[in-house]
Scaffold this motif. Structure first.
Motif, PDB file in Angstrom:
ATOM      1  N   SER A  72       0.832  -1.203   0.000  1.00  0.00           N
ATOM      2  CA  SER A  72       0.000   0.000   0.000  1.00  0.00           C
ATOM      3  C   SER A  72       0.865   1.250   0.000  1.00  0.00           C
ATOM      4  O   SER A  72       0.558   2.239  -0.685  1.00  0.00           O
ATOM      5  N   PHE A  73       1.961   1.216   0.759  1.00  0.00           N
ATOM      6  CA  PHE A  73       2.884   2.350   0.813  1.00  0.00           C
ATOM      7  C   PHE A  73       3.474   2.645  -0.566  1.00  0.00           C
ATOM      8  O   PHE A  73       3.577   3.804  -0.974  1.00  0.00           O
ATOM      9  N   ARG A  74       3.853   1.606  -1.301  1.00  0.00           N
ATOM     10  CA  ARG A  74       4.384   1.817  -2.651  1.00  0.00           C
ATOM     11  C   ARG A  74       3.355   2.482  -3.567  1.00  0.00           C
ATOM     12  O   ARG A  74       3.715   3.291  -4.425  1.00  0.00           O
ATOM     13  N   ASP A  75       2.094   2.141  -3.381  1.00  0.00           N
ATOM     14  CA  ASP A  75       1.057   2.772  -4.201  1.00  0.00           C
ATOM     15  C   ASP A  75       0.700   4.163  -3.698  1.00  0.00           C
ATOM     16  O   ASP A  75       0.020   4.921  -4.393  1.00  0.00           O
ATOM     17  N   MET A  76       1.143   4.505  -2.517  1.00  0.00           N
ATOM     18  CA  MET A  76       0.871   5.821  -1.942  1.00  0.00           C
ATOM     19  C   MET A  76       1.855   6.874  -2.444  1.00  0.00           C
ATOM     20  O   MET A  76       1.480   8.023  -2.675  1.00  0.00           O
ATOM     21  N   VAL A  77       3.126   6.485  -2.581  1.00  0.00           N
ATOM     22  CA  VAL A  77       4.169   7.463  -2.874  1.00  0.00           C
ATOM     23  C   VAL A  77       4.172   7.836  -4.356  1.00  0.00           C
ATOM     24  O   VAL A  77       3.638   7.123  -5.203  1.00  0.00           O
ATOM     25  N   GLU A  78       4.811   8.985  -4.649  1.00  0.00           N
ATOM     26  CA  GLU A  78       4.832   9.481  -6.022  1.00  0.00           C
ATOM     27  C   GLU A  78       5.623   8.561  -6.936  1.00  0.00           C
ATOM     28  O   GLU A  78       5.196   8.231  -8.041  1.00  0.00           O
ATOM     29  N   TYR A  79       6.799   8.136  -6.487  1.00  0.00           N
ATOM     30  CA  TYR A  79       7.579   7.144  -7.229  1.00  0.00           C
ATOM     31  C   TYR A  79       8.559   6.470  -6.283  1.00  0.00           C
ATOM     32  O   TYR A  79       8.863   6.985  -5.198  1.00  0.00           O
ATOM     33  N   PHE A  80       9.026   5.307  -6.675  1.00  0.00           N
ATOM     34  CA  PHE A  80       9.996   4.553  -5.878  1.00  0.00           C
ATOM     35  C   PHE A  80      10.795   3.661  -6.822  1.00  0.00           C
ATOM     36  O   PHE A  80      10.474   3.525  -8.008  1.00  0.00           O
ATOM     37  N   CYS A  81      11.852   3.068  -6.278  1.00  0.00           N
ATOM     38  CA  CYS A  81      12.618   2.100  -7.059  1.00  0.00           C
ATOM     39  C   CYS A  81      13.004   0.926  -6.159  1.00  0.00           C
ATOM     40  O   CYS A  81      12.939   1.017  -4.931  1.00  0.00           O
TER      41      CYS A  81
END
Length: 557
Positions: A318-327
């Motif tokens: 859920s956190f990954r879908d919350m943030v603007e971008y990640f890697c």
């Protein structure tokens, strides 16, 4: 006969009403889970609640490898935890906290976490089905599931004789109604009152433990329901859970009386509650369950950790879908050459953050004025280092680094109770970094205004030698400082970066971008003018600064 018929009709109506309510409740839960996904979780965190959440971690604490209290507090990791904590049960939130405190040094372990996280991101129906079952387990308000489970194993079962005597007295008084109605009714009312009074007396002593057993029973029921969901990707976890659940078949038998697990909030639950008060049935069952549990506590803890881990991985998804971008980080076990390279890294707690990039294989000094972005930048690096080695997620376009032990010395305070000045607290904080350096893993450390608690002369003399010593310890250090002198003293050991600001009219503007080289602006003196200081003071200050830069000495006034 009519009376019995009426009772039967009322009972059937209550059952139908409960079934309809349960169906509506399930639909509401699914809708809620869909709406909460990828958004900041709205949870309440009292100080007591936070202490409960820490219990699992404290039982497994490693003073060398873990993120210590100073670093955790410096980086505001409680707030980061709250940002990620979209868990559905107490096990998940305790496991998530422990996981964030314990960076992993195994690529295989992190890749498995990533596999689970990405599965839950891409399989909405299965994820929601599992979340709904976990939500039935629930969150304990101010108790730690792990802590009280351990305490439960230390309980000694009490005799059930007093409860049996009270029940026999109740049966006798009810039977007496058939012989002497008035006396029987009077004794029945008296016995029921006595039973209810003594029920609360006994219950008060074991209430927290009954809450834990009730929690365990909900967990066992929900885990059985989860295993009925077809999820081949979780087969290894499901097999372990299925094996462990067999141990607790006897534990569950007849345990429904401890808590009405499937009628939450219904009239039936209220009826069962009154039955418990009158008969003490749940207390009797509690005493018999404690003995069984003591023999199989390790298996229950394994169920706790497996279910909690899956819940934590869903929260990370859920956190990954919350943030603007990640890697996905690229982590190296080349422990002899510490390095860090990040592209467009940002701080998760700042709205509309300005991303920055850096690539370094040696320590770095970061200069600039107050509020220009120095501390935020090094906090961003620290937070992302922890996230990279825990939930295998970096809030950046690219993250390449070693596996690191992560330390900081930033937001320190006087230790009034310990009778220690700020300076003593600070040098102890720095020493712990040096003491842990040069061992099994390289250290990534972050220091904000080293030795700010002492005078300029000794600060520069001591801090320069401490920072120099750090470079000899297989450590990558990022230090923010106002002391430009350090950038010259340490230029052979530290790379130099800075943040800028500019004065336009009556405003100070920051772009929060990182630049190579030491800071050269002297806008601090210009700020005096903005605040209405006289030209004489401003001119004199500028002349004094120019003279110091030329001669290295301050002239007397």
């Amino acid at each position: 006969m009519d009376f019995i018929l009426y009772i039967a009709i009322i009972f059937i109506a209550l059952v139908i009403w409960s079934i309809v309510n349960e169906y509506k409740h399930k639909k509401l839960i699914i809708k809620q889970l869909e709406e909460e996904w990828g958004f900041y979780p709205e949870n309440e965190y009292s100080p007591i609640k936070m202490e409960a959440i820490k219990a699992l971690y404290l039982s497994e604490k490693d003073n060398h490898l873990d993120v210590d209290d100073i670093t955790w507090n410096d980086l505001d990791m409680d707030e980061i935890y709250k940002l990620i904590n979209n868990t559905q049960c107490s096990l998940g939130e305790e496991c998530l906290y422990a996981l964030l405190r314990k960076p992993s040094f195994s690529k295989e372990e992190l890749e498995e976490r990533n596999r689970l996280i990405e599965y839950f991101r891409s399989h909405k129906n299965e994820r929601i089905a599992i979340q709904a079952k976990l939500k039935n387990v629930g969150k304990l308000r101010n108790l730690s599931a792990f802590d009280y489970t351990g305490k439960l194993s230390g309980q000694k079962p009490q005799s059930n004789l007093p409860h049996y005597i009270l029940n026999i007295a109740l049966l006798v008084s009810i039977g007496l109604i058939l012989i002497k109605p008035f006396l029987g009714v009077s004794l029945t009312i008296t016995t029921i009152s006595l039973n209810i009074f003594s029920y609360f007396k006994y219950k008060a002593k074991i209430d927290n433990y009954i809450s834990i057993i009730a929690f365990q029973l909900r967990l066992l029921d929900s885990t059985e329901a989860i295993l009925k969901i077809s999820v081949p990707e979780l087969d290894a976890y499901f097999k372990q859970l299925a094996s462990d659940l067999k141990t607790f078949k006897q534990y569950k038998r007849g345990s429904f009386i401890v808590v009405a697990r499937n009628v939450t909030g219904s009239i039936l639950e209220a009826v069962v509650d009154y039955y418990r008060m009158i008969t003490h049935h749940d207390i009797i069952k509690y005493n018999s369950m404690v003995s069984y549990f003591k023999k199989h506590m390790d298996t229950m803890i394994r169920i706790f950790k497996t279910v909690g881990f899956l819940d934590a991985m869903i929260a990370a998804a859920s956190f990954r879908d919350m943030v603007e971008y990640f890697c996905i980080p690229e982590l190296s076990d080349d422990y002899g050459n510490p390095k860090l390279s990040v592209v467009d890294v940002y701080h998760p707690l700042i709205s509309d953050p300005v991303p920055n990039s850096i690539t370094e294989d040696r320590c770095a000094l970061i200069t600039g004025s107050n509020a220009s972005g120095k501390s935020t930048f090094i906090k961003s690096l620290g937070i992302n280092a922890i996230l990279s080695q825990t939930i295998y997620t970096s809030l950046s376009r690219e993250y390449k680094a070693n596996f690191f032990l992560i330390y900081s010395s930033m937001a320190l305070k006087d230790n009034i109770l310990g009778n220690e000045s700020y300076f003593i607290v600070e040098i102890k904080s720095l020493k712990r970094i040096l003491d842990n350096a040069g061992k099994d893993y390289p250290i990534l450390c972050f220091i904000d205004e080293v030795l700010r608690g002492t005078n300029t002369l000794e600060r520069i003399a001591a801090s320069s030698r401490i920072l120099a010593s750090i470079t000899e310890k297989n450590t990558l250090c990022f230090a923010a400082t106002h002391d430009i002198e350090l950038t010259y003293i340490l230029e052979n050991l530290y790379s130099n970066y800075h943040f800028r600001e500019r004065v336009e009219g009556n405003r100070v503007l920051f772009d929060y971008k990182l630049y190579k080289g030491r800071a050269v602006s002297r806008n601090a003196i210009k700020l005096l003018k903005l605040l209405g200081y006289s030209e004489d003071i401003i001119t004199a200050a500028e002349n004094a600064a120019d003279e110091y830069l030329k001669t290295g000495e301050w002239s007397t006034i």
